[in-house]
Design a protein around this motif. Sequence first.
Motif, PDB file in Angstrom:
ATOM      1  N   VAL A  67       0.857  -1.177   0.000  1.00  0.00           N
ATOM      2  CA  VAL A  67       0.000   0.000   0.000  1.00  0.00           C
ATOM      3  C   VAL A  67       0.895   1.230   0.000  1.00  0.00           C
ATOM      4  O   VAL A  67       1.734   1.396   0.891  1.00  0.00           O
ATOM      5  CB  VAL A  67      -0.912   0.029   1.245  1.00  0.00           C
ATOM      6  CG1 VAL A  67      -1.681   1.344   1.303  1.00  0.00           C
ATOM      7  CG2 VAL A  67      -1.878  -1.139   1.231  1.00  0.00           C
ATOM      8  N   PHE A  68       0.751   2.065  -1.016  1.00  0.00           N
ATOM      9  CA  PHE A  68       1.490   3.316  -1.076  1.00  0.00           C
ATOM     10  C   PHE A  68       0.606   4.386  -0.458  1.00  0.00           C
ATOM     11  O   PHE A  68      -0.494   4.647  -0.942  1.00  0.00           O
ATOM     12  CB  PHE A  68       1.848   3.662  -2.526  1.00  0.00           C
ATOM     13  CG  PHE A  68       2.800   2.697  -3.148  1.00  0.00           C
ATOM     14  CD1 PHE A  68       4.163   2.949  -3.140  1.00  0.00           C
ATOM     15  CD2 PHE A  68       2.349   1.514  -3.724  1.00  0.00           C
ATOM     16  CE1 PHE A  68       5.054   2.049  -3.704  1.00  0.00           C
ATOM     17  CE2 PHE A  68       3.231   0.607  -4.283  1.00  0.00           C
ATOM     18  CZ  PHE A  68       4.585   0.875  -4.277  1.00  0.00           C
ATOM     19  N   SER A  69       1.075   4.985   0.622  1.00  0.00           N
ATOM     20  CA  SER A  69       0.215   5.820   1.450  1.00  0.00           C
ATOM     21  C   SER A  69       0.639   7.282   1.414  1.00  0.00           C
ATOM     22  O   SER A  69       1.749   7.628   1.795  1.00  0.00           O
ATOM     23  CB  SER A  69       0.241   5.298   2.897  1.00  0.00           C
ATOM     24  OG  SER A  69      -0.467   6.158   3.745  1.00  0.00           O
ATOM     25  N   LEU A  70      -0.271   8.120   0.974  1.00  0.00           N
ATOM     26  CA  LEU A  70      -0.080   9.567   1.054  1.00  0.00           C
ATOM     27  C   LEU A  70      -1.466  10.197   1.047  1.00  0.00           C
ATOM     28  O   LEU A  70      -2.221  10.026   0.091  1.00  0.00           O
ATOM     29  CB  LEU A  70       0.739  10.091  -0.121  1.00  0.00           C
ATOM     30  CG  LEU A  70       1.162  11.559  -0.039  1.00  0.00           C
ATOM     31  CD1 LEU A  70       2.113  11.775   1.116  1.00  0.00           C
ATOM     32  CD2 LEU A  70       1.820  12.000  -1.337  1.00  0.00           C
ATOM     33  N   CYS A  71      -1.826  10.870   2.123  1.00  0.00           N
ATOM     34  CA  CYS A  71      -3.174  11.426   2.257  1.00  0.00           C
ATOM     35  C   CYS A  71      -3.101  12.947   2.266  1.00  0.00           C
ATOM     36  O   CYS A  71      -2.764  13.548   3.291  1.00  0.00           O
ATOM     37  CB  CYS A  71      -3.826  10.909   3.539  1.00  0.00           C
ATOM     38  SG  CYS A  71      -5.473  11.584   3.859  1.00  0.00           S
ATOM     39  N   GLU A  72      -3.400  13.566   1.132  1.00  0.00           N
ATOM     40  CA  GLU A  72      -3.396  15.021   1.022  1.00  0.00           C
ATOM     41  C   GLU A  72      -2.114  15.619   1.593  1.00  0.00           C
ATOM     42  O   GLU A  72      -2.118  16.558   2.394  1.00  0.00           O
ATOM     43  CB  GLU A  72      -4.631  15.605   1.739  1.00  0.00           C
ATOM     44  CG  GLU A  72      -5.943  15.178   1.100  1.00  0.00           C
ATOM     45  CD  GLU A  72      -7.138  15.745   1.826  1.00  0.00           C
ATOM     46  OE1 GLU A  72      -6.940  16.397   2.867  1.00  0.00           O
ATOM     47  OE2 GLU A  72      -8.257  15.536   1.342  1.00  0.00           O
ATOM     48  N   GLY A  73      -0.990  15.047   1.191  1.00  0.00           N
ATOM     49  CA  GLY A  73       0.290  15.552   1.643  1.00  0.00           C
ATOM     50  C   GLY A  73       0.792  14.930   2.917  1.00  0.00           C
ATOM     51  O   GLY A  73       1.917  15.156   3.326  1.00  0.00           O
ATOM     52  N   ALA A  85       2.953  -6.293   9.429  1.00  0.00           N
ATOM     53  CA  ALA A  85       3.269  -5.458   8.261  1.00  0.00           C
ATOM     54  C   ALA A  85       4.585  -4.736   8.509  1.00  0.00           C
ATOM     55  O   ALA A  85       5.007  -4.563   9.650  1.00  0.00           O
ATOM     56  CB  ALA A  85       2.156  -4.443   8.006  1.00  0.00           C
ATOM     57  N   SER A  86       5.233  -4.324   7.426  1.00  0.00           N
ATOM     58  CA  SER A  86       6.449  -3.516   7.544  1.00  0.00           C
ATOM     59  C   SER A  86       6.187  -2.145   6.949  1.00  0.00           C
ATOM     60  O   SER A  86       5.274  -1.966   6.143  1.00  0.00           O
ATOM     61  CB  SER A  86       7.630  -4.179   6.824  1.00  0.00           C
ATOM     62  OG  SER A  86       7.416  -4.192   5.425  1.00  0.00           O
ATOM     63  N   LEU A  87       7.004  -1.185   7.356  1.00  0.00           N
ATOM     64  CA  LEU A  87       6.877   0.175   6.850  1.00  0.00           C
ATOM     65  C   LEU A  87       8.195   0.605   6.228  1.00  0.00           C
ATOM     66  O   LEU A  87       9.272   0.366   6.792  1.00  0.00           O
ATOM     67  CB  LEU A  87       6.484   1.130   7.979  1.00  0.00           C
ATOM     68  CG  LEU A  87       6.344   2.614   7.617  1.00  0.00           C
ATOM     69  CD1 LEU A  87       5.196   3.247   8.395  1.00  0.00           C
ATOM     70  CD2 LEU A  87       7.632   3.380   7.912  1.00  0.00           C
ATOM     71  N   GLY A 109       2.116   4.610  10.637  1.00  0.00           N
ATOM     72  CA  GLY A 109       2.004   5.923  10.017  1.00  0.00           C
ATOM     73  C   GLY A 109       1.692   7.066  10.960  1.00  0.00           C
ATOM     74  O   GLY A 109       1.530   8.205  10.513  1.00  0.00           O
ATOM     75  N   MET A 110       1.628   6.787  12.266  1.00  0.00           N
ATOM     76  CA  MET A 110       1.283   7.863  13.212  1.00  0.00           C
ATOM     77  C   MET A 110       2.306   8.998  13.155  1.00  0.00           C
ATOM     78  O   MET A 110       1.955  10.164  12.975  1.00  0.00           O
ATOM     79  CB  MET A 110       1.204   7.300  14.632  1.00  0.00           C
ATOM     80  CG  MET A 110       0.887   8.349  15.687  1.00  0.00           C
ATOM     81  SD  MET A 110      -0.798   8.964  15.575  1.00  0.00           S
ATOM     82  CE  MET A 110      -1.641   7.685  16.520  1.00  0.00           C
ATOM     83  N   HIS A 118       5.185  13.073   3.082  1.00  0.00           N
ATOM     84  CA  HIS A 118       6.023  11.983   3.598  1.00  0.00           C
ATOM     85  C   HIS A 118       5.448  10.660   3.096  1.00  0.00           C
ATOM     86  O   HIS A 118       4.546  10.090   3.704  1.00  0.00           O
ATOM     87  CB  HIS A 118       6.039  12.031   5.124  1.00  0.00           C
ATOM     88  CG  HIS A 118       7.263  11.394   5.718  1.00  0.00           C
ATOM     89  ND1 HIS A 118       8.124  12.069   6.545  1.00  0.00           N
ATOM     90  CD2 HIS A 118       7.772  10.151   5.575  1.00  0.00           C
ATOM     91  CE1 HIS A 118       9.108  11.269   6.916  1.00  0.00           C
ATOM     92  NE2 HIS A 118       8.904  10.108   6.345  1.00  0.00           N
ATOM     93  N   ASP A 119       5.958  10.179   1.963  1.00  0.00           N
ATOM     94  CA  ASP A 119       5.453   8.931   1.377  1.00  0.00           C
ATOM     95  C   ASP A 119       5.909   7.739   2.197  1.00  0.00           C
ATOM     96  O   ASP A 119       7.077   7.639   2.577  1.00  0.00           O
ATOM     97  CB  ASP A 119       5.974   8.762  -0.050  1.00  0.00           C
ATOM     98  CG  ASP A 119       5.391   9.795  -0.995  1.00  0.00           C
ATOM     99  OD1 ASP A 119       4.747  10.732  -0.495  1.00  0.00           O
ATOM    100  OD2 ASP A 119       5.579   9.654  -2.207  1.00  0.00           O
ATOM    101  N   ILE A 120       4.993   6.834   2.483  1.00  0.00           N
ATOM    102  CA  ILE A 120       5.364   5.577   3.121  1.00  0.00           C
ATOM    103  C   ILE A 120       4.792   4.426   2.314  1.00  0.00           C
ATOM    104  O   ILE A 120       3.816   4.580   1.581  1.00  0.00           O
ATOM    105  CB  ILE A 120       4.882   5.489   4.584  1.00  0.00           C
ATOM    106  CG1 ILE A 120       3.344   5.499   4.641  1.00  0.00           C
ATOM    107  CG2 ILE A 120       5.471   6.599   5.422  1.00  0.00           C
ATOM    108  CD1 ILE A 120       2.800   5.249   6.051  1.00  0.00           C
ATOM    109  N   VAL A 121       5.446   3.291   2.435  1.00  0.00           N
ATOM    110  CA  VAL A 121       4.983   2.077   1.774  1.00  0.00           C
ATOM    111  C   VAL A 121       4.765   1.024   2.840  1.00  0.00           C
ATOM    112  O   VAL A 121       5.672   0.724   3.630  1.00  0.00           O
ATOM    113  CB  VAL A 121       6.016   1.568   0.741  1.00  0.00           C
ATOM    114  CG1 VAL A 121       5.499   0.304   0.066  1.00  0.00           C
ATOM    115  CG2 VAL A 121       6.322   2.643  -0.288  1.00  0.00           C
ATOM    116  N   ILE A 122       3.566   0.473   2.894  1.00  0.00           N
ATOM    117  CA  ILE A 122       3.247  -0.593   3.842  1.00  0.00           C
ATOM    118  C   ILE A 122       3.233  -1.914   3.073  1.00  0.00           C
ATOM    119  O   ILE A 122       2.542  -2.043   2.055  1.00  0.00           O
ATOM    120  CB  ILE A 122       1.887  -0.352   4.504  1.00  0.00           C
ATOM    121  CG1 ILE A 122       1.906   0.956   5.286  1.00  0.00           C
ATOM    122  CG2 ILE A 122       1.519  -1.517   5.427  1.00  0.00           C
ATOM    123  CD1 ILE A 122       0.547   1.380   5.783  1.00  0.00           C
TER     124      ILE A 122
END
Length: 267
Positions: A67-73, A85-87, A109-110, A118-122
């Motif tokens: 999951v590529f996670s980015l919510c409105e910046g 899961a890993s981050l 992602g907290m 700040h892009d994160i990949v789960i």
Amino acid sequence: MDKVTAEEHKQVEDRNRKDVRGGLSSDSSCISLGDVLGLYGELSTEAREALANIRQKPVELRRNQKVFSLCEGRADIFVVKEGWASLSHATSTRGQDICNVFMPGDIVGMRESFFENHDIVILSLTNCKLEKVSVDGLHELFKTNEEIRKAVTSYVMVNDNITIERLRSCTHHRSEERVAHFLLEVYARFNFKGLLASNVFSFPVTQDVVGELLGMTSVHVSRCMTALEQKKLIRKTRSSVKLLQPEEMTRNTGFDRDFIYGHLCLG
């Protein structure tokens, strides 16, 4: 002498009460955002109700799904209800580097949600059940509710402490001690959440992932696991680990549980 013994006993009882306050249910469907944050700070009924009213959405991931996670910046926030899961932090220069693993009762992602772009990949290490939490909703409560602000800050502090303690192990210990230290870390994290009744814990993490976290090759991780088994310190199956001598492992590695959770035992 009796007075000292009684005082020591009281300290142990006080610490145990702190350690198990609001312990999580082993039923994954009962793990909520409020229950998780309640481990890191005292939350009133009103605060828990406010957290329960935040917009949330269940998410299920298959093993090895990303999951590529980015919510409105800002990065999304997920409560791990079931699975591992890993981050990773995605960058244009380094690709994706695994920086942490998460198990039931963790929040992914907290910390990252407070940083712009700040892009994160789960990556789901097993089949996972997550609860996606509205970033805006939680951040609004962070601003307006002191109890929730303290609990969120404490959660971030604990996870930063885990990373610092792991880094200290990687820079000061040999490979075998690093692996033993990491197993103690996982054991402590499960124990803190009240999800263990013995020295056996779920460990469906591949040697590749452990190696990336500890700066080792997967082959070296395998050798270290074998050495720990031969020394009768652990017993490992495909998806679990039993610590046979956790006290000796702690002495050998210098694992410091109080550095991670000590601030929660004060007062």
